[in-house]
Design a protein around this motif. Structure first.
Motif, PDB file in Angstrom:
ATOM      1  N   ASP A  10     -32.629 -56.120  75.537  1.00  9.83           N
ATOM      2  CA  ASP A  10     -31.864 -55.206  76.391  1.00  9.83           C
ATOM      3  C   ASP A  10     -31.134 -55.974  77.478  1.00  9.83           C
ATOM      4  O   ASP A  10     -31.608 -57.016  77.938  1.00  9.83           O
ATOM      5  CB  ASP A  10     -32.803 -54.218  77.094  1.00  9.83           C
ATOM      6  N   GLY A  11     -30.015 -55.426  77.898  1.00  9.54           N
ATOM      7  CA  GLY A  11     -29.319 -55.924  79.077  1.00  9.54           C
ATOM      8  C   GLY A  11     -28.534 -57.204  78.883  1.00  9.54           C
ATOM      9  O   GLY A  11     -28.278 -57.914  79.848  1.00  9.54           O
ATOM     10  N   GLU A  12     -28.106 -57.474  77.673  1.00  8.41           N
ATOM     11  CA  GLU A  12     -27.318 -58.693  77.494  1.00  8.41           C
ATOM     12  C   GLU A  12     -25.944 -58.362  76.941  1.00  8.41           C
ATOM     13  O   GLU A  12     -25.779 -57.460  76.132  1.00  8.41           O
ATOM     14  CB  GLU A  12     -28.095 -59.711  76.675  1.00  8.41           C
ATOM     15  N   LYS A  13     -24.972 -59.095  77.426  1.00  6.55           N
ATOM     16  CA  LYS A  13     -23.594 -58.871  77.000  1.00  6.55           C
ATOM     17  C   LYS A  13     -23.125 -59.932  76.005  1.00  6.55           C
ATOM     18  O   LYS A  13     -22.280 -59.673  75.179  1.00  6.55           O
ATOM     19  CB  LYS A  13     -22.680 -58.845  78.220  1.00  6.55           C
ATOM     20  N   ASN A  14     -23.689 -61.112  76.078  1.00  7.44           N
ATOM     21  CA  ASN A  14     -23.201 -62.210  75.238  1.00  7.44           C
ATOM     22  C   ASN A  14     -24.199 -62.653  74.164  1.00  7.44           C
ATOM     23  O   ASN A  14     -23.975 -63.651  73.497  1.00  7.44           O
ATOM     24  CB  ASN A  14     -22.820 -63.405  76.106  1.00  7.44           C
ATOM     25  N   SER A  15     -25.284 -61.960  74.004  1.00  8.77           N
ATOM     26  CA  SER A  15     -26.322 -62.257  73.000  1.00  8.77           C
ATOM     27  C   SER A  15     -26.970 -63.627  73.165  1.00  8.77           C
ATOM     28  O   SER A  15     -27.531 -64.172  72.218  1.00  8.77           O
ATOM     29  CB  SER A  15     -25.753 -62.133  71.582  1.00  8.77           C
ATOM     30  N   GLY A  65     -31.330 -62.330  83.183  1.00  8.69           N
ATOM     31  CA  GLY A  65     -30.231 -61.430  82.864  1.00  8.69           C
ATOM     32  C   GLY A  65     -30.449 -60.535  81.652  1.00  8.69           C
ATOM     33  O   GLY A  65     -29.624 -59.687  81.364  1.00  8.69           O
ATOM     34  N   ALA A  66     -31.527 -60.686  80.933  1.00 11.70           N
ATOM     35  CA  ALA A  66     -31.824 -59.829  79.791  1.00 11.70           C
ATOM     36  C   ALA A  66     -33.338 -59.767  79.635  1.00 11.70           C
ATOM     37  O   ALA A  66     -34.058 -60.604  80.168  1.00 11.70           O
ATOM     38  CB  ALA A  66     -31.178 -60.373  78.523  1.00 11.70           C
TER      39      ALA A  66
END
Length: 95
Positions: A10-15, A65-66
């Motif tokens: 959860d909570g990641e934009k760039n994997s 960040g995730a």
């Protein structure tokens, strides 16, 4: 033995975390049999899952960040793979 791991992030934009965790599993000879968050290794030594999970959880605990949404792991004795085939071949040769 066989090991199956499933997780989601959860909570990641760039994997970045997901890709890093997949790299850890891939380095322990896990593969993705389908387009899901499931990773399998059909012929892993008993200490293999422990080594992979130690590195996996270390990465999760230090990543910023995730976070992991869910995680599960399943292991069993599966009588397939290279080692089993070699045992069957040897047994058949001696009979």
């Amino acid at each position: 033995m066989r090991a199956i791991v499933r997780f989601s992030v959860d909570g990641e934009k760039n994997s970045a975390l997901r890709n890093r965790l997949w790299a850890i599993l891939r380095n322990s000879n896990f593969f993705k049999p389908r387009k899901t968050g499931t990773y399998e290794n059909d012929d892993i030594e008993p200490e293999g899952p422990a080594d992979a999970m130690r590195e996996f959880w270390s990465e999760v605990s230090t990543h910023k960040g995730a976070s992991l949404n869910h995680f599960w792991m399943y292991t069993d004795k599966m009588h397939t793979g290279k080692r089993h085939a070699a045992k069957v071949r040897r047994k058949n040769e001696t009979e």
